[in-house]
Design a protein around this motif. Structure first.
Motif: not given
Lengths: 84, 84
Positions: B38-66
């Motif tokens: 549940a937490y892994l799914e939440h985290s990935l969705q948080a990147y996808k929804k743009g709810e995390r920024s800073g640090g490596q979050a930009e990289i995660m957002k790019a990966y998760v967008s696909g």
């Protein structure tokens, strides 16, 4: 590098969700025992800087707002010192 | 609940930082093997929804967008199925 023993003294509010040994009390909360110290520190700072939102992030932001940078380092060291 | 086997097929881009068995390759990256689904799914969705920024979050957002919601569920199941 943080002081795990000092971190333990600040962890009273963490245990309700993250457990006495870093095992979460509900599936939506992450297990944090044995997580890397650098990542734990980064995550806590991300909440403090407002870089996370949604879900439980508002709760984390509220808790973390009262922690100094040193408290955060120490908490990261404390949870990193546990077995995953 | 996701399909861990289908998740494995989508994990090629995850392993560089999070390791073949969910153990991070550098301290700044979280260990994700055995984390709650549940937490892994939440985290990935948080990147996808743009709810995390800073640090490596930009990289995660790019990966998760696909990734589709189903891909995210499957990846969460895959990493949750590992030993921490």
């Amino acid at each position: 590098k943080g002081d795990a023993q000092a971190g333990e003294a600040k962890a009273m509010t963490c245990v309700a969700c993250h457990g006495m040994s870093g095992k979460a009390s509900a599936p939506l909360y992450p297990n944090i025992g044995g997580q890397s110290e650098a990542y734990l520190e980064h995550s806590l700072q991300a909440y403090k800087k407002g870089e996370r939102s949604g879900g439980q992030a508002e709760i984390m932001k509220a808790y973390v707002s009262g922690l100094s940078d040193e408290d955060i380092s120490n908490l990261a060291a404390y949870y990193a010192s546990m077995k995953p």
